[in-house]
Design a protein around this motif. Structure first.
Motif, mmCIF file in Angstrom:
data_model
loop_
_atom_site.group_PDB
_atom_site.id
_atom_site.type_symbol
_atom_site.label_atom_id
_atom_site.label_comp_id
_atom_site.label_asym_id
_atom_site.label_seq_id
_atom_site.Cartn_x
_atom_site.Cartn_y
_atom_site.Cartn_z
ATOM 1 N N SER A 73 0.896 15.735 1.029
ATOM 2 C CA SER A 73 0.436 14.504 1.680
ATOM 3 C C SER A 73 -1.045 14.370 1.376
ATOM 4 O O SER A 73 -1.749 15.364 1.159
ATOM 5 C CB SER A 73 0.689 14.527 3.189
ATOM 6 N N PHE A 86 1.321 0.694 -4.405
ATOM 7 C CA PHE A 86 0.249 1.418 -3.720
ATOM 8 C C PHE A 86 -1.111 1.001 -4.260
ATOM 9 O O PHE A 86 -1.233 0.467 -5.369
ATOM 10 C CB PHE A 86 0.424 2.929 -3.900
ATOM 11 N N ASP A 90 -4.508 4.394 0.179
ATOM 12 C CA ASP A 90 -3.242 4.535 0.907
ATOM 13 C C ASP A 90 -2.977 6.003 1.243
ATOM 14 O O ASP A 90 -3.169 6.892 0.406
ATOM 15 C CB ASP A 90 -2.075 3.998 0.085
ATOM 16 N N GLU A 91 -2.513 6.226 2.462
ATOM 17 C CA GLU A 91 -2.105 7.564 2.883
ATOM 18 C C GLU A 91 -0.616 7.734 2.558
ATOM 19 O O GLU A 91 0.210 6.918 2.991
ATOM 20 C CB GLU A 91 -2.346 7.759 4.377
ATOM 21 N N VAL A 92 -0.279 8.776 1.796
ATOM 22 C CA VAL A 92 1.087 8.943 1.303
ATOM 23 C C VAL A 92 1.568 10.377 1.505
ATOM 24 O O VAL A 92 0.780 11.294 1.761
ATOM 25 C CB VAL A 92 1.190 8.580 -0.199
ATOM 26 N N LYS A 117 4.607 5.791 1.967
ATOM 27 C CA LYS A 117 3.536 5.750 2.967
ATOM 28 C C LYS A 117 3.762 6.857 4.004
ATOM 29 O O LYS A 117 4.871 7.056 4.494
ATOM 30 C CB LYS A 117 3.507 4.387 3.658
ATOM 31 N N LYS A 118 2.687 7.556 4.328
ATOM 32 C CA LYS A 118 2.752 8.641 5.305
ATOM 33 C C LYS A 118 3.153 8.096 6.675
ATOM 34 O O LYS A 118 2.660 7.033 7.078
ATOM 35 C CB LYS A 118 1.389 9.330 5.404
ATOM 36 N N LYS A 120 2.828 7.205 10.257
ATOM 37 C CA LYS A 120 1.584 7.003 10.991
ATOM 38 C C LYS A 120 1.452 7.968 12.166
ATOM 39 O O LYS A 120 0.334 8.296 12.589
ATOM 40 C CB LYS A 120 1.514 5.558 11.491
ATOM 41 N N GLU A 274 11.124 7.011 2.848
ATOM 42 C CA GLU A 274 10.827 5.941 3.800
ATOM 43 C C GLU A 274 11.713 6.050 5.035
ATOM 44 O O GLU A 274 11.254 5.782 6.164
ATOM 45 C CB GLU A 274 11.012 4.586 3.121
#
Length: 318
Positions: A73, A86, A90-92, A117-118, A120, A274
């Motif tokens: 991550s 992306f 972006d946090e992934v 996407k990581k 949240k 996802e």
């Protein structure tokens, strides 16, 4: 950049911290500043070069890709010209196992389709503990296991990386879950949501008379005839720990009994990343991390993975 390198197959002692060039993303790749990673059994197989057939893709005499680490991550630092989903910042999180590994480093490249996407609701360390194990559990239960609400599901190996997610995902599908684990992990299995927990040193689930719609099996420590006896009519058995017996005899048993016997070979799918991210943000699943390590402590973490029975996951903070 700093990275953990191995130049020959063998033990964790072959892993060293070195300065190497930062990778450059191709047109369909992103460059990720890695903030956390986690260990999987796949890293151990790649390090040891066993079973031998994996060397036909990983390198016959020495590893082609010298940085382990599938689960990562972090934050995207650059994007290839063909990347559409992306952007920088972006946090992934994602699984690099299908594209050369490389996660035990300060930077890694990943194909656009192998990250998402990581969640949240999770920290970077928690998110890095998810990709391979949670997606394996999801694909085993949903795809091969055809899980549905109200199923009686047994998870053998319920406190490991895949198993700990499988218990939670099965509950999210509305199943009634029996978890099989060691005595020291009974409370962990209960906390994950298991309706019943079996200490395998005291009880053998194949000898208690209860039958299941679905069995997801990591240890693969029972004969297929024993498994068959505790599957309901139309039941499904999915081995996520490789089973030669299931590979050779599963198709015949499936045909003869009307029950399904299958080996799971999980695949990296962005849609499934996802899906598990959504489950995490809804509070349905969360990783259990036994211990955190720093990047230079990867050899110690690999020794623990090799020699110990891990509860949940081992995380690497980078």
């Amino acid at each position: 950049m700093k990275a953990i390198i191995y130049q020959k197959y063998g033990s964790p002692e072959n892993l060293t911290l070195q300065e190497v060039n930062r990778p450059e993303p191709k047109a369909d790749e992103v460059l990720v500043k890695v903030l956390a990673a986690s260990l999987n059994q796949a890293d151990g197989y790649m390090l040891s070069g066993t079973p031998f057939p994996l060397r036909f893709s990983a390198g016959l005499f020495r590893p082609k890709n010298q940085i382990l680490g599938a689960d990562i991550s972090g934050v995207i630092e650059r994007v290839g010209k063909e990347v559409k989903q992306f952007q920088v910042g972006d946090e992934v999180f994602g699984d690099l196992s299908g594209s050369g590994f490389g996660g035990f480093a300060e930077y890694a490249v990943a194909k656009e389709t192998t990250v998402a996407k990581k969640p949240k609701s999770l920290t970077f360390e928690e998110a890095a503990a998810m990709p391979m194990a949670s997606v394996t559990a999801l694909q085993g239960l949903r795809d091969l296991g055809q899980i549905k609400k109200g199923d009686e599901v047994l998870i053998n190996g319920a406190s490991g990386g895949v198993g700990s997610f499988a218990v939670q995902i099965a509950k999210a599908f509305g199943a009634n879950v029996t978890a099989v684990c060691s005595r020291r992990n009974v409370e962990l299995a209960k906390s994950l949501g298991a309706d019943e927990v079996i200490d395998y040193a005291v009880r053998d689930f194949t000898k208690e008379g209860k039958k299941f719609d679905l069995i997801l099996d990591g240890p693969v420590n029972h004969a297929l005839n024993q498994i068959e006896a505790v599957l309901k009519d139309g039941g499904r058995y999915v081995a996520f720990g490789f089973s030669m017996a299931t590979l050779l005899l599963g198709p015949w048993k499936s045909f003869r009994t009307g029950k399904k016997f299958a080996n799971l070979i999980a695949k990296v799918k962005q849609a499934d990343l996802e899906s598990v991210a959504t489950l995490a943000d809804k509070g349905k699943i969360s990783p259990y991390i036994q211990q955190n390590f720093m990047l230079d402590e990867v050899p110690q973490a690999m020794n623990l993975l090799k020699n110990g029975k891990i509860s949940g996951k081992l995380s690497i903070i980078i």
